[in-house]
Design a protein around this motif. Sequence first.
Motif, PDB file in Angstrom:
ATOM      1  N   UNK A  50       1.028  -1.140  -0.020  1.00  0.00           N
ATOM      2  CA  UNK A  50       0.146   0.098  -0.024  1.00  0.00           C
ATOM      3  C   UNK A  50       0.844   1.146  -0.069  1.00  0.00           C
ATOM      4  N   UNK A  51       0.572   2.218  -1.020  1.00  0.00           N
ATOM      5  CA  UNK A  51       1.375   3.179  -0.931  1.00  0.00           C
ATOM      6  C   UNK A  51       0.863   4.664  -0.489  1.00  0.00           C
ATOM      7  N   UNK A  52      -0.284   4.730  -0.306  1.00  0.00           N
ATOM      8  CA  UNK A  52      -0.804   5.828   0.422  1.00  0.00           C
ATOM      9  C   UNK A  52      -0.874   5.865   1.806  1.00  0.00           C
ATOM     10  N   UNK A  53      -0.178   6.823   2.440  1.00  0.00           N
ATOM     11  CA  UNK A  53       0.058   6.720   3.822  1.00  0.00           C
ATOM     12  C   UNK A  53      -1.011   7.244   4.619  1.00  0.00           C
ATOM     13  N   UNK A  54      -2.057   7.554   4.209  1.00  0.00           N
ATOM     14  CA  UNK A  54      -3.361   7.918   4.679  1.00  0.00           C
ATOM     15  C   UNK A  54      -4.345   6.602   4.653  1.00  0.00           C
ATOM     16  N   UNK A  55      -4.155   5.799   4.024  1.00  0.00           N
ATOM     17  CA  UNK A  55      -4.836   4.567   3.938  1.00  0.00           C
ATOM     18  C   UNK A  55      -4.314   3.410   4.554  1.00  0.00           C
ATOM     19  N   UNK A  56      -2.733   3.320   4.052  1.00  0.00           N
ATOM     20  CA  UNK A  56      -2.278   2.259   4.931  1.00  0.00           C
ATOM     21  C   UNK A  56      -1.739   2.322   6.352  1.00  0.00           C
ATOM     22  N   UNK A  58       0.642   0.263   7.634  1.00  0.00           N
ATOM     23  CA  UNK A  58       1.806  -0.503   7.964  1.00  0.00           C
ATOM     24  C   UNK A  58       2.789   0.279   8.069  1.00  0.00           C
ATOM     25  N   UNK A  59       4.125  -0.133   8.890  1.00  0.00           N
ATOM     26  CA  UNK A  59       5.230   0.667   9.010  1.00  0.00           C
ATOM     27  C   UNK A  59       5.891   0.934   7.737  1.00  0.00           C
ATOM     28  N   UNK A  60       5.728  -0.216   6.896  1.00  0.00           N
ATOM     29  CA  UNK A  60       6.214  -0.202   5.529  1.00  0.00           C
ATOM     30  C   UNK A  60       5.856   0.837   4.677  1.00  0.00           C
ATOM     31  N   UNK A  61       4.591   1.094   4.839  1.00  0.00           N
ATOM     32  CA  UNK A  61       4.056   2.179   4.121  1.00  0.00           C
ATOM     33  C   UNK A  61       4.433   3.757   4.613  1.00  0.00           C
ATOM     34  N   UNK A  62       4.426   3.868   5.884  1.00  0.00           N
ATOM     35  CA  UNK A  62       5.116   5.094   6.494  1.00  0.00           C
ATOM     36  C   UNK A  62       6.663   5.239   6.088  1.00  0.00           C
ATOM     37  N   UNK A  63       7.322   3.979   6.154  1.00  0.00           N
ATOM     38  CA  UNK A  63       8.905   4.404   5.647  1.00  0.00           C
ATOM     39  C   UNK A  63       9.029   4.918   3.965  1.00  0.00           C
ATOM     40  N   UNK A  64       7.950   4.277   3.409  1.00  0.00           N
ATOM     41  CA  UNK A  64       7.976   4.537   1.970  1.00  0.00           C
ATOM     42  C   UNK A  64       7.399   6.205   1.884  1.00  0.00           C
ATOM     43  N   UNK A  65       6.658   6.499   2.582  1.00  0.00           N
ATOM     44  CA  UNK A  65       6.053   7.951   2.803  1.00  0.00           C
ATOM     45  C   UNK A  65       6.946   8.983   3.021  1.00  0.00           C
ATOM     46  N   UNK A 207       7.925  -0.659  -9.853  1.00  0.00           N
ATOM     47  CA  UNK A 207       7.496  -1.396  -8.339  1.00  0.00           C
ATOM     48  C   UNK A 207       7.037  -2.678  -8.461  1.00  0.00           C
ATOM     49  N   UNK A 208       7.388  -3.420  -7.934  1.00  0.00           N
ATOM     50  CA  UNK A 208       7.036  -4.871  -7.601  1.00  0.00           C
ATOM     51  C   UNK A 208       6.480  -5.075  -6.262  1.00  0.00           C
ATOM     52  N   UNK A 209       4.855  -5.030  -6.281  1.00  0.00           N
ATOM     53  CA  UNK A 209       4.483  -4.912  -4.884  1.00  0.00           C
ATOM     54  C   UNK A 209       4.773  -6.107  -4.209  1.00  0.00           C
ATOM     55  N   UNK A 210       5.033  -5.965  -2.723  1.00  0.00           N
ATOM     56  CA  UNK A 210       5.469  -6.737  -1.701  1.00  0.00           C
ATOM     57  C   UNK A 210       6.759  -7.392  -2.065  1.00  0.00           C
ATOM     58  N   UNK A 211       7.497  -6.783  -3.013  1.00  0.00           N
ATOM     59  CA  UNK A 211       9.222  -7.320  -3.237  1.00  0.00           C
ATOM     60  C   UNK A 211      10.037  -6.231  -3.450  1.00  0.00           C
ATOM     61  N   UNK A 212       9.690  -5.121  -4.189  1.00  0.00           N
ATOM     62  CA  UNK A 212      10.613  -4.168  -4.346  1.00  0.00           C
ATOM     63  C   UNK A 212      10.046  -2.650  -4.756  1.00  0.00           C
ATOM     64  N   UNK A 213      10.623  -1.698  -4.072  1.00  0.00           N
ATOM     65  CA  UNK A 213      10.525  -0.354  -4.472  1.00  0.00           C
ATOM     66  C   UNK A 213      11.627   0.576  -4.741  1.00  0.00           C
ATOM     67  N   UNK A 214      11.690   1.039  -5.749  1.00  0.00           N
ATOM     68  CA  UNK A 214      13.036   1.978  -6.355  1.00  0.00           C
ATOM     69  C   UNK A 214      12.643   3.532  -6.162  1.00  0.00           C
ATOM     70  N   UNK A 215      13.700   4.196  -5.960  1.00  0.00           N
ATOM     71  CA  UNK A 215      13.628   5.616  -5.954  1.00  0.00           C
ATOM     72  C   UNK A 215      14.610   6.215  -6.269  1.00  0.00           C
ATOM     73  N   UNK A 216      14.665   7.597  -6.808  1.00  0.00           N
ATOM     74  CA  UNK A 216      15.820   8.500  -7.228  1.00  0.00           C
ATOM     75  C   UNK A 216      15.738   9.544  -6.417  1.00  0.00           C
ATOM     76  N   UNK A 217      17.060  10.254  -6.340  1.00  0.00           N
ATOM     77  CA  UNK A 217      17.105  11.534  -5.765  1.00  0.00           C
ATOM     78  C   UNK A 217      16.426  12.517  -6.258  1.00  0.00           C
ATOM     79  N   UNK A 218      15.786  13.475  -5.721  1.00  0.00           N
ATOM     80  CA  UNK A 218      14.666  14.545  -6.098  1.00  0.00           C
ATOM     81  C   UNK A 218      15.563  15.742  -6.351  1.00  0.00           C
TER      82      UNK A 218
END
Length: 540
Positions: A50-56, A58-65, A207-218
């Motif tokens: 889950x990517x939306x931190x208002x809906x999700x 889980x800690x992992x969604x918070x970390x992503x956000x 993004x591979x849900x449940x496995x991997x999310x990738x990011x670049x510097x903004x």
Amino acid sequence: MKRSDVMARPGRWLRRGVLAAALLGAGLGAAGAQPAERPLRLVVNVGLQVLDPIVGTSFVTRNFAYMVFDTLVALDGKGEIRPQMLQGWTVSDDGLTYTFTLRPGLEWHDGTPVTAEDCVASLRRWGGRDSSGRRLLAATKELRAEAPDRFVLQLSRPFGGVLDALAKPSVHVPFMMPARIAGSTPPTEAVKEIMGSGPFLFQADQWVPGERATFRRNPRYKPRDEPADGLAGGKAVFIERAEMINISDPATRAAALQNGEVDYLEYAPLDFLPVLSRDRNLVIAKPGGIAQIMGGVALNHAQPPFNNLKVRQALQMALDQSEIVAVHGLPDGMFLPSCQSMTLCGTRYSSEAGGEALRDQSLERARQMLRDSGYNNERVVLLHPADSALINPMAMVVADRMKRIGLNVDQQTLDWATAAQRWLSREPVERGGWSAVPVIYTGFDMSDPLSNVGIGYNCTGTAPWLYCDEAMTPLLRRFEAEADPERRRAIMADINRQALLNVNFPLTGQFSSPAAWRRELQGVVDFGFPVLWNIRRAPR
């Protein structure tokens, strides 16, 4: 082979095979497949679904956000509230009007400027979901933008925790989003576009849900001109790429960190702490205070059998914390034999009032209480997240103790991502619903009663467990109106007593679970959960 024998020769080749398979599954393997640039690889506790931190939830969604979004204010390493997206704020003499001013140069990831209208829409959406946010908006007369960079929150009655609510560090965090997204998406529905203003850009196509999310510097992000400090200060990014990956097997996680295939573990596998602590190439975090973890059992208060208070009380009597936490085999100093404070022991609002009857928890007493409750052998669907290294062993003990007192337990073992989706269901167990879910939360989530999962959602209908205790409502109203810390602590004692009496969220034990990272990572902010700004990789 014992888990502590991870470095022993007999398991070496098997371990390497498992590790290779896990890294290939996460998109990290295959010789020659990696780009020249080394991404920073963070292993999260469970897979990101889950990517939306208002809906999700889980800690992992918070970390992503925290990587892609930003907040108006933030807590520093001492727990002090500091401006983040804000330049500053003023408060009227009567304490009812707050005027907030954004700092200049803030942009969304698409290059459009962040405005006060965006912040107003984001706060309204967050306030429709979060316990602290709902209470804040209920005490608000008006929330309006006055200028492109300035907005006003005018209270209708005293509310002592305005800044505390805005600085809430964990689920659900008041992250800012564009008004076109926040204003058009109900808080119960996930946003369809991830558009933040934070220090990293999410690579949605990878993004591979449940496995991997990738990011670049903004490259558009303008950090504050201050040292990074907790969640506050300058969020300067010195790495070009980062990855959040899921490796469910604890032994594979430990081996991956030791061998340098990954850089950072959100939680070091507890069985392997002695081995990891002896590795000079690794750093083990030292979590304390609100960074500690409390286990508990989320109960479905809306359906049998846990709509029966006496059944809940029987379960609470069965949950001997010393027995449950012992499964982790932690050394002294990393756990408490017992803590009956809903806000964690050792935090600013700690109180064990009402816990006197739980000093001597007993299966025999719990069996008798269940017999006296009128329990009619209703099926108890226990969702058991087996891929969580922290929840899984505690869940096994919880399930065993539930069965031993006579509950008809249907123990359904599944991954956390699936459990999190099932957890949102309000269907009866015959149609895919649930009865109980062993979970863990940190002091970031639990230490403030207004955001506490077992207190703050009382009678809101917005959390899966749906508890509603009418006696709790006036206590929470008194707490939220009070600004004096000492009087707040006195009210918290009454709140704790009532939460334990109603068994909103039975506790299973308080303990520490440290992060671990490669020593070559310099500038890691040790705050209790992973943030990837301020990190440089030392040259090899």
